[in-house]
Scaffold this active site. Sequence first.
Site, PDB file in Angstrom:
ATOM      1  N   ARG A   1      60.661 -27.450  13.571  1.00 57.87           N
ATOM      2  CA  ARG A   1      59.368 -27.427  12.892  1.00 57.87           C
ATOM      3  C   ARG A   1      58.664 -28.780  12.987  1.00 57.87           C
ATOM      4  NH1 ARG A   1      62.388 -25.659   7.449  1.00 57.87           N
ATOM      5  NH2 ARG A   1      63.802 -24.815   9.042  1.00 57.87           N
TER       6      ARG A   1
ATOM      7  N   LYS B   1      75.732 -30.479  13.309  1.00 52.93           N
ATOM      8  CA  LYS B   1      76.172 -29.081  13.281  1.00 52.93           C
ATOM      9  C   LYS B   1      77.690 -28.992  13.408  1.00 52.93           C
ATOM     10  CE  LYS B   1      72.091 -26.937  15.371  1.00 52.93           C
ATOM     11  NZ  LYS B   1      71.736 -26.096  14.209  1.00 52.93           N
TER      12      LYS B   1
END
Length: 497
Positions: free
Chosen positions: A353, A279
């Site tokens: 997920r 990130k």
Amino acid sequence: MQFETWTKALAELPIDCVAVGVHDDGELSAEARVLDLRCREKLSRLVKRGDFSAKTGETWLVTDLEGLRAERVLLVGLGAKGELTRKSWRRAVTASISAATRTRCASLGLALPRPATKALSDERLGRAVAELAGHTLYRVNDLKTGKKPRTPALTRVAVAVPAKAAQAVKKGFAQGSALAAGSALMRNLANLPGNVCTPTYLGKTAEGLARTHKSLKVKVLGLPEIKREKMGCFLAVTQGSEEPPRFIVIEHRHPKAKNAPVVLVGKGITFDTGGISLKDPPTMDEMKFDMSGAACVIGTMNAVGELNLPLNVIGIVASCENMPDGRAIKPGDIVTSAQGLTVEILNTDAEGRLILCDALNYARRFKPEVVIDMATLTGAIVVALGTHHTGVFANNDALAKELVDCGLAADDRAWHMPLTEEYGEQLKSNFADMANVAGRDGGSITAAAFLGKFTKDLNWAHMDIAGTAYQGGAAKGSTGRPSALLLEYLLRRAATR
Ligand code: BES
Ligand code: MN
Ligand code: ZN
């Protein structure tokens, strides 16, 4: 905090301070008028003088009034007359409690006008007072070493209500106190930094709950057990970290509950660097909040245990870090989920997920009536809904609608997002059963669609709380959401069986 009802004459209320409402045209509410007559109209003269604007949420403390048992009167602005909504009532309650905490008052009486019963039942009124008191008195669990600010003296809140409402209001107090405690636990966990609140720390916290609440049983799986469960997707995310993972199961069983369990699943990434798909630095520190779903499950299980709800409820938390490392997963890696489906990891930053698909598969063994997962899953949900609504996705529209309804009733709003097949089709991979990402468009929906591939035979909903669970910027910190929505959902189920 102790909560009680007062059903007798307001002027006789033995309390340090009593809060009454004033409309912004200077008109005193009925309760304020009662006190005004007892103290030779000192309140109305004060308001007429114009010092107090009575805008919603403004307060004015008046002391040394003769004729009242209470030592002080707190005037609370209600805004325009005839426009008292639940929202402005909540603001007035919050302002009253907040003003009281800035004084030496140890007890506060609330005698504010209330919205119509249709908008706020007696039980909900009690719940909201206790919830708002907890929220207003919450102090962030920072690690500053300086002198701590003085803790508020306030320990008692009495609400003036008609006698016939007292019982329901008291019931609401118990619900609101449990909600406040659960939400404070969630906020404390989420506010802690990643080097303190590790997966191990979450596991220990969960084990602590089982010691305080008789109905709760806790099981914490470590790496060997997680391997035995063949949770290949969860294992893939944790493989780049020194910090060991934890898979936490909290069971609440009630002897009178005949329902199949409600299973709550939380994403517990205690820090999300993005992994090899690293990130950007500017707000990366906020990725300590990436375990907010897990924290909400733990806080809610605490509330369920405290209220000993006549339901079977199971909380599941998958917790690990997402780190870049020599052993970390790489874009293009293919792993096998516990369910046997293969996943091509095209972006290591779509890790939520991956851990959730194995946790959702684990939920199946409880033969649940319903499974609800909570996760700070995507930045895309923040683009779509901002920070006011939680995104709700479900493979059953009635369930999504129920959750949205609960959010409205609990003032913890959520919005039903679409989840049709086309989104799932975007997850096609050339090399595996599916990819873990599908491009930028509809990012929160394709994330939900990924989870949907693992929950086909379940009654399942997913709440993306990336926009609502915490605030960034100057007010950086956990909000405790969607604890109120979730408890509303569980209370409704408890009431209908
Ligand atoms: N934890 C993040 C989601 C997130 C982003 C929460 C910003 C709060 C604020 C999640 O693991 C993530 O990184 N998602 C990616 C998915 C993308 C790679 C498809 C995202 O949202 O960018
Ligand atoms: Mn991520
Ligand atoms: Zn994440």
